[in-house]
Write a protein that holds these residues in place. Structure first.
Motif, mmCIF file in Angstrom:
data_model
loop_
_atom_site.group_PDB
_atom_site.id
_atom_site.type_symbol
_atom_site.label_atom_id
_atom_site.label_comp_id
_atom_site.label_asym_id
_atom_site.label_seq_id
_atom_site.Cartn_x
_atom_site.Cartn_y
_atom_site.Cartn_z
ATOM 1 N N UNK A 11 0.847 -1.192 0.000
ATOM 2 C CA UNK A 11 0.000 0.000 0.000
ATOM 3 C C UNK A 11 0.883 1.241 0.000
ATOM 4 N N UNK A 12 0.616 2.165 -0.900
ATOM 5 C CA UNK A 12 1.397 3.392 -0.996
ATOM 6 C C UNK A 12 0.459 4.539 -1.323
ATOM 7 N N UNK A 13 0.804 5.710 -0.844
ATOM 8 C CA UNK A 13 -0.011 6.894 -1.121
ATOM 9 C C UNK A 13 0.248 7.399 -2.536
ATOM 10 N N UNK A 14 -0.713 8.095 -3.107
ATOM 11 C CA UNK A 14 -0.473 8.710 -4.425
ATOM 12 C C UNK A 14 0.764 9.593 -4.403
ATOM 13 N N UNK A 90 -2.886 3.030 -10.911
ATOM 14 C CA UNK A 90 -1.845 1.999 -10.976
ATOM 15 C C UNK A 90 -2.169 0.806 -10.073
ATOM 16 N N UNK A 91 -3.226 0.922 -9.288
ATOM 17 C CA UNK A 91 -3.620 -0.164 -8.403
ATOM 18 C C UNK A 91 -3.977 -1.407 -9.207
ATOM 19 N N UNK A 92 -3.311 -2.500 -8.898
ATOM 20 C CA UNK A 92 -3.512 -3.745 -9.639
ATOM 21 C C UNK A 92 -2.634 -4.835 -9.039
ATOM 22 N N UNK A 119 2.037 -9.850 -7.348
ATOM 23 C CA UNK A 119 2.132 -9.087 -6.107
ATOM 24 C C UNK A 119 1.181 -7.901 -6.226
ATOM 25 N N UNK A 120 0.488 -7.591 -5.150
ATOM 26 C CA UNK A 120 -0.558 -6.587 -5.196
ATOM 27 C C UNK A 120 -0.017 -5.200 -4.872
ATOM 28 N N UNK A 124 -3.411 4.419 -2.689
ATOM 29 C CA UNK A 124 -4.580 5.031 -2.059
ATOM 30 C C UNK A 124 -4.148 5.903 -0.900
ATOM 31 N N UNK A 125 -4.908 6.957 -0.681
ATOM 32 C CA UNK A 125 -4.645 7.820 0.475
ATOM 33 C C UNK A 125 -5.510 7.401 1.665
#
Length: 125
Positions: A11-14, A90-92, A119-120, A124-125
């Motif tokens: 999980x990473x922020x925009x 880019x989420x996928x 790998x997922x 998202x913020x």
């Protein structure tokens, strides 16, 4: 036995960055073209980037050009995908795949022979 194992998702922020790794075994990496693909929920799998076996030439989907960089470390049998300036789109699930002596101009979801399990990546913020 050919194996490809992806890692580095999360999980990473925009606007953030991630580096995906594709660890390979069972074949000589320099003889194989490696592609990175992604598949978002409800969408078809699409090519993201490719690095050619013959000369290390690279290609990128227009949607990631200038933000993603593919590279190969033959000594470690690993291919990387550095992803910067990440966007929610880019989420996928990201997959690496291999095919012997393929030109990147021909790579695609139906042309690769070997696949990792993915790998997922969630932006998202």
């Amino acid at each position: 036995q050919v194996q490809l194992v992806e890692s580095g998702g999360g999980l990473v922020q925009p606007g953030g960055s991630l580096r995906l790794s594709c660890a390979t075994s069972g074949f000589t990496l320099d003889y194989y073209t490696i592609g990175w693909f992604r598949q978002a929920p409800g969408k078809e799998r699409e090519g993201v980037s490719c690095i050619s076996s013959r000369d290390g030439q690279t290609s990128y989907a227009d949607s990631v050009k200038g933000r993603f960089t593919i590279s190969r470390d033959s000594a470690k049998n690993t291919v990387y995908l550095q992803m910067n300036s990440l966007k929610p789109e880019d989420t996928a699930a990201y997959y690496c795949a291999a095919k012997r002596f393929l030109l990147c101009s021909s790579y695609g979801p139906r042309t690769m022979d070997y696949w990792g399990k993915g790998t997922l990546v969630t932006v998202s913020s």
